[in-house]
Design a protein around this motif. Structure first.
Motif, short mmCIF file in Angstrom:
data_model
loop_
_atom_site.label_atom_id
_atom_site.label_comp_id
_atom_site.label_asym_id
_atom_site.label_seq_id
_atom_site.Cartn_x
_atom_site.Cartn_y
_atom_site.Cartn_z
N SER A 159 5.23 10.41 2.31
CA SER A 159 4.69 10.42 4.52
C SER A 159 3.43 12.31 4.14
N TYR B 117 0.57 5.08 -1.86
CA TYR B 117 0.91 6.81 -1.61
C TYR B 117 2.29 6.94 -2.30
N ARG B 118 2.96 6.41 -2.48
CA ARG B 118 4.66 7.02 -3.49
C ARG B 118 4.03 7.53 -4.47
N ARG C 243 0.14 12.02 12.98
CA ARG C 243 -1.01 12.06 12.01
C ARG C 243 -1.67 11.72 12.45
N THR D 199 0.89 -1.37 0.25
CA THR D 199 0.26 -0.23 -0.05
C THR D 199 0.71 0.90 -0.07
N ARG E 239 1.35 0.61 7.14
CA ARG E 239 1.06 0.81 8.38
C ARG E 239 -0.39 1.22 8.92
O1 DC Z 1 6.19 1.84 2.58
P1 DC Z 1 6.34 3.19 2.43
O2 DC Z 1 7.78 3.49 2.67
O3 DC Z 1 6.79 2.05 1.49
O4 DC Z 1 5.26 4.08 2.94
C1 DC Z 1 5.66 5.42 2.53
C2 DC Z 1 4.76 6.44 2.72
O5 DC Z 1 4.07 6.24 2.49
C3 DC Z 1 5.14 6.32 4.38
O6 DC Z 1 5.81 7.20 5.38
C4 DC Z 1 3.82 6.39 5.15
C5 DC Z 1 2.60 6.60 4.18
N1 DC Z 1 1.94 4.85 3.87
C6 DC Z 1 0.40 5.13 4.83
O7 DC Z 1 0.25 5.62 5.17
N2 DC Z 1 0.22 3.87 4.84
C7 DC Z 1 0.21 2.83 4.54
N3 DC Z 1 -0.49 1.30 4.90
C8 DC Z 1 1.20 2.93 3.91
C9 DC Z 1 2.45 3.79 3.67
#
Ligand code: DC
Length: 220
Positions: free
Chosen positions: A93, A36-37, A180, A32, A123
Protein backbone atom coordinates in the motif's frame (compact mmCIF):
# COMPACT_ATOMS: atom_id res chain seq x y z
CA UNK A 1 -11.64 -9.50 -26.81
CA UNK A 2 -12.99 -9.78 -23.28
CA UNK A 3 -11.48 -7.89 -20.37
CA UNK A 4 -13.22 -8.05 -17.02
CA UNK A 5 -12.03 -5.43 -14.52
CA UNK A 6 -12.79 -6.09 -10.87
CA UNK A 7 -11.91 -3.34 -8.40
CA UNK A 8 -12.56 -2.78 -4.74
CA UNK A 9 -10.96 -2.70 -1.30
CA UNK A 10 -9.26 -5.70 0.31
CA UNK A 11 -11.29 -8.46 1.91
CA UNK A 12 -14.31 -8.29 -0.40
CA UNK A 13 -13.54 -11.73 -1.83
CA UNK A 14 -12.26 -10.17 -5.07
CA UNK A 15 -9.45 -12.70 -5.59
CA UNK A 16 -11.55 -15.78 -4.93
CA UNK A 17 -14.32 -14.46 -7.16
CA UNK A 18 -11.98 -13.32 -9.95
CA UNK A 19 -10.29 -16.74 -10.03
CA UNK A 20 -13.60 -18.61 -10.12
CA UNK A 21 -15.01 -16.35 -12.83
CA UNK A 22 -11.82 -16.75 -14.90
CA UNK A 23 -12.12 -20.54 -14.65
CA UNK A 24 -15.82 -20.43 -15.55
CA UNK A 25 -15.34 -18.29 -18.67
CA UNK A 26 -11.91 -19.64 -19.69
CA UNK A 27 -10.12 -16.33 -19.05
CA UNK A 28 -6.67 -15.60 -17.64
CA UNK A 29 -6.68 -14.38 -14.04
CA UNK A 30 -4.39 -11.42 -13.28
CA UNK A 31 -3.85 -10.12 -9.73
CA UNK A 32 -2.33 -6.63 -9.95
CA UNK A 33 -2.14 -6.28 -6.14
CA UNK A 34 0.29 -9.22 -6.14
CA UNK A 35 2.69 -7.16 -8.25
CA UNK A 36 2.53 -4.22 -5.81
CA UNK A 37 3.12 -6.74 -3.04
CA UNK A 38 6.19 -8.15 -4.84
CA UNK A 39 7.62 -4.61 -5.14
CA UNK A 40 6.79 -3.98 -1.45
CA UNK A 41 8.65 -7.18 -0.57
CA UNK A 42 11.73 -6.15 -2.54
CA UNK A 43 11.72 -2.70 -0.93
CA UNK A 44 11.58 -4.27 2.54
CA UNK A 45 14.31 -6.79 1.73
CA UNK A 46 16.62 -4.10 0.36
CA UNK A 47 15.81 -1.48 2.99
CA UNK A 48 14.37 0.88 0.38
CA UNK A 49 12.11 3.54 1.96
CA UNK A 50 8.88 4.06 -0.02
CA UNK A 51 9.19 7.80 0.71
CA UNK A 52 12.59 7.96 -1.01
CA UNK A 53 11.53 8.27 -4.64
CA UNK A 54 15.07 8.23 -6.05
CA UNK A 55 15.86 4.98 -4.23
CA UNK A 56 12.55 3.44 -5.39
CA UNK A 57 13.30 4.48 -8.98
CA UNK A 58 16.72 2.83 -8.83
CA UNK A 59 15.11 -0.33 -7.44
CA UNK A 60 12.47 -0.34 -10.21
CA UNK A 61 15.14 0.00 -12.90
CA UNK A 62 16.74 -3.18 -11.56
CA UNK A 63 13.52 -5.16 -11.07
CA UNK A 64 11.45 -7.45 -13.25
CA UNK A 65 7.91 -8.30 -12.14
CA UNK A 66 5.38 -10.54 -13.81
CA UNK A 67 2.20 -12.40 -13.08
CA UNK A 68 2.68 -15.57 -15.08
CA UNK A 69 0.48 -18.64 -14.93
CA UNK A 70 -1.04 -17.58 -11.63
CA UNK A 71 2.37 -17.06 -9.97
CA UNK A 72 3.86 -13.75 -8.86
CA UNK A 73 7.39 -13.52 -10.18
CA UNK A 74 9.95 -11.10 -8.73
CA UNK A 75 13.22 -11.18 -10.66
CA UNK A 76 12.46 -14.78 -11.67
CA UNK A 77 11.73 -15.84 -8.08
CA UNK A 78 8.25 -17.17 -7.34
CA UNK A 79 7.18 -15.02 -4.36
CA UNK A 80 3.48 -15.99 -4.44
CA UNK A 81 3.55 -17.36 -0.87
CA UNK A 82 5.92 -14.81 0.66
CA UNK A 83 3.79 -11.77 -0.18
CA UNK A 84 0.69 -12.81 1.81
CA UNK A 85 1.54 -11.24 5.16
CA UNK A 86 0.22 -8.16 6.96
CA UNK A 87 3.65 -6.56 6.79
CA UNK A 88 3.70 -6.89 3.00
CA UNK A 89 0.09 -5.62 2.73
CA UNK A 90 1.12 -2.33 4.26
CA UNK A 91 4.44 -2.20 2.34
CA UNK A 92 2.48 -2.72 -0.92
CA UNK A 93 0.00 0.00 0.00
CA UNK A 94 2.87 2.39 0.85
CA UNK A 95 4.85 1.81 -2.33
CA UNK A 96 1.72 1.85 -4.53
CA UNK A 97 1.31 5.59 -3.80
CA UNK A 98 4.19 6.44 -6.14
CA UNK A 99 3.41 7.26 -9.77
CA UNK A 100 6.63 5.59 -10.98
CA UNK A 101 5.64 2.36 -9.25
CA UNK A 102 2.12 2.50 -10.67
CA UNK A 103 3.50 3.11 -14.17
CA UNK A 104 5.57 -0.06 -13.93
CA UNK A 105 2.70 -2.27 -12.75
CA UNK A 106 0.34 -0.66 -15.29
CA UNK A 107 2.73 -1.45 -18.12
CA UNK A 108 2.96 -5.14 -17.19
CA UNK A 109 -0.81 -5.33 -16.59
CA UNK A 110 -1.72 -3.70 -19.91
CA UNK A 111 0.68 -5.96 -21.76
CA UNK A 112 -0.92 -9.03 -20.18
CA UNK A 113 -4.42 -7.79 -21.07
CA UNK A 114 -3.35 -7.20 -24.66
CA UNK A 115 -2.21 -10.79 -25.16
CA UNK A 116 -5.24 -12.66 -23.81
CA UNK A 117 -8.77 -12.37 -22.48
CA UNK A 118 -8.50 -11.57 -18.79
CA UNK A 119 -10.17 -11.09 -15.46
CA UNK A 120 -7.98 -8.47 -13.82
CA UNK A 121 -8.41 -7.44 -10.23
CA UNK A 122 -7.06 -4.43 -8.35
CA UNK A 123 -8.04 -0.93 -7.26
CA UNK A 124 -7.86 1.10 -10.47
CA UNK A 125 -8.32 -1.38 -13.32
CA UNK A 126 -11.63 0.06 -14.54
CA UNK A 127 -10.58 3.68 -13.97
CA UNK A 128 -6.96 3.72 -15.16
CA UNK A 129 -5.40 0.45 -16.29
CA UNK A 130 -8.10 -0.70 -18.75
CA UNK A 131 -10.68 2.12 -18.85
CA UNK A 132 -12.21 0.58 -21.97
CA UNK A 133 -12.68 -2.87 -20.39
CA UNK A 134 -15.78 -4.65 -21.71
CA UNK A 135 -16.98 -5.42 -18.17
CA UNK A 136 -16.28 -3.40 -15.01
CA UNK A 137 -17.30 -4.37 -11.53
CA UNK A 138 -16.77 -2.51 -8.27
CA UNK A 139 -16.99 -4.92 -5.37
CA UNK A 140 -17.27 -3.92 -1.77
CA UNK A 141 -18.38 -5.14 1.68
CA UNK A 142 -18.61 -3.46 5.08
CA UNK A 143 -15.25 -3.01 6.90
CA UNK A 144 -16.54 -5.18 9.78
CA UNK A 145 -17.34 -8.07 7.44
CA UNK A 146 -14.03 -7.72 5.62
CA UNK A 147 -12.06 -7.73 8.89
CA UNK A 148 -14.07 -10.74 10.11
CA UNK A 149 -13.31 -12.66 6.88
CA UNK A 150 -9.57 -11.92 7.19
CA UNK A 151 -9.66 -12.94 10.87
CA UNK A 152 -11.30 -16.26 10.03
CA UNK A 153 -8.87 -16.91 7.15
CA UNK A 154 -5.92 -16.48 9.53
CA UNK A 155 -7.44 -18.76 12.16
CA UNK A 156 -8.17 -21.40 9.52
CA UNK A 157 -4.55 -21.19 8.38
CA UNK A 158 -3.52 -21.86 12.01
CA UNK A 159 -2.10 -18.35 12.42
CA UNK A 160 -2.57 -15.92 15.29
CA UNK A 161 -5.22 -13.26 14.77
CA UNK A 162 -6.49 -10.25 16.69
CA UNK A 163 -9.82 -9.01 15.31
CA UNK A 164 -9.51 -5.44 16.62
CA UNK A 165 -6.04 -5.06 15.15
CA UNK A 166 -7.18 -6.45 11.78
CA UNK A 167 -10.19 -4.11 11.78
CA UNK A 168 -7.86 -1.13 12.37
CA UNK A 169 -5.54 -2.29 9.57
CA UNK A 170 -8.47 -2.70 7.15
CA UNK A 171 -9.54 0.86 7.86
CA UNK A 172 -6.01 2.28 7.62
CA UNK A 173 -5.37 0.60 4.28
CA UNK A 174 -8.79 1.63 2.89
CA UNK A 175 -8.09 5.21 3.83
CA UNK A 176 -4.59 5.18 2.34
CA UNK A 177 -5.69 3.45 -0.89
CA UNK A 178 -8.63 5.77 -1.48
CA UNK A 179 -6.90 9.04 -0.55
CA UNK A 180 -3.65 8.78 -2.49
CA UNK A 181 -3.11 11.30 -5.28
CA UNK A 182 -2.43 8.89 -8.12
CA UNK A 183 -5.21 6.52 -9.23
CA UNK A 184 -6.99 6.25 -5.88
CA UNK A 185 -9.42 3.44 -5.23
CA UNK A 186 -12.79 4.58 -6.57
CA UNK A 187 -15.68 3.21 -8.55
CA UNK A 188 -15.59 3.88 -12.31
CA UNK A 189 -18.77 5.64 -13.42
CA UNK A 190 -19.68 2.79 -15.73
CA UNK A 191 -18.86 -0.03 -13.27
CA UNK A 192 -21.54 -2.32 -11.86
CA UNK A 193 -21.66 -2.03 -8.04
CA UNK A 194 -21.71 -5.24 -6.03
CA UNK A 195 -21.95 -5.36 -2.22
CA UNK A 196 -20.83 -8.82 -1.11
CA UNK A 197 -21.52 -8.31 2.63
CA UNK A 198 -24.48 -10.67 2.72
CA UNK A 199 -23.59 -12.99 -0.15
CA UNK A 200 -21.64 -16.24 -0.18
CA UNK A 201 -18.93 -16.94 -2.76
CA UNK A 202 -21.21 -18.87 -5.10
CA UNK A 203 -23.78 -16.07 -5.08
CA UNK A 204 -21.13 -13.48 -5.96
CA UNK A 205 -19.67 -15.65 -8.75
CA UNK A 206 -23.20 -16.04 -10.14
CA UNK A 207 -23.82 -12.30 -9.91
CA UNK A 208 -20.55 -11.46 -11.71
CA UNK A 209 -21.23 -14.12 -14.35
CA UNK A 210 -24.68 -12.60 -14.90
CA UNK A 211 -23.15 -9.15 -15.41
CA UNK A 212 -20.62 -10.55 -17.94
CA UNK A 213 -23.37 -12.30 -19.90
CA UNK A 214 -25.61 -9.24 -19.80
CA UNK A 215 -22.82 -6.93 -21.05
CA UNK A 216 -21.20 -9.18 -23.64
CA UNK A 217 -23.58 -12.01 -24.47
CA UNK A 218 -20.85 -14.48 -23.43
CA UNK A 219 -22.02 -17.46 -21.42
CA UNK A 220 -19.86 -19.66 -19.22
O1 DC B 1 -5.31 -6.40 -3.58
P1 DC B 1 -4.16 -6.45 -2.57
O2 DC B 1 -4.59 -6.33 -1.13
O3 DC B 1 -3.26 -7.62 -2.79
O4 DC B 1 -3.27 -5.14 -2.89
C1 DC B 1 -2.14 -4.77 -2.15
C2 DC B 1 -1.94 -3.25 -2.19
O5 DC B 1 -1.58 -2.86 -3.52
C3 DC B 1 -3.18 -2.43 -1.85
O6 DC B 1 -3.16 -1.99 -0.52
C4 DC B 1 -3.14 -1.25 -2.76
C5 DC B 1 -2.24 -1.65 -3.88
N1 DC B 1 -2.93 -1.83 -5.15
C6 DC B 1 -3.12 -0.71 -5.93
O7 DC B 1 -2.79 0.38 -5.49
N2 DC B 1 -3.67 -0.83 -7.17
C7 DC B 1 -4.04 -2.02 -7.66
N3 DC B 1 -4.55 -2.10 -8.88
C8 DC B 1 -3.89 -3.19 -6.85
C9 DC B 1 -3.34 -3.05 -5.59
Amino acid sequence: MLRVAIDGPSGTGKSTIAKAVAARFGLEYIDTGAMYRALGLKALRNGVDAADEAAVKKMLDETAIDFAGGCTMLDDEDVSGLIRTNEISMAASNISKLAIVRAKVDEVSRYLASTKDVVMEGRDIGTTVIPDAEVKIFMTASPEIRARRRYEQLLEAGKEADYDKIYEEVQARDYQDSHREVSPLRQAEDAAFLDTSDLNIEEVVDAVSGIITEKTGRTA
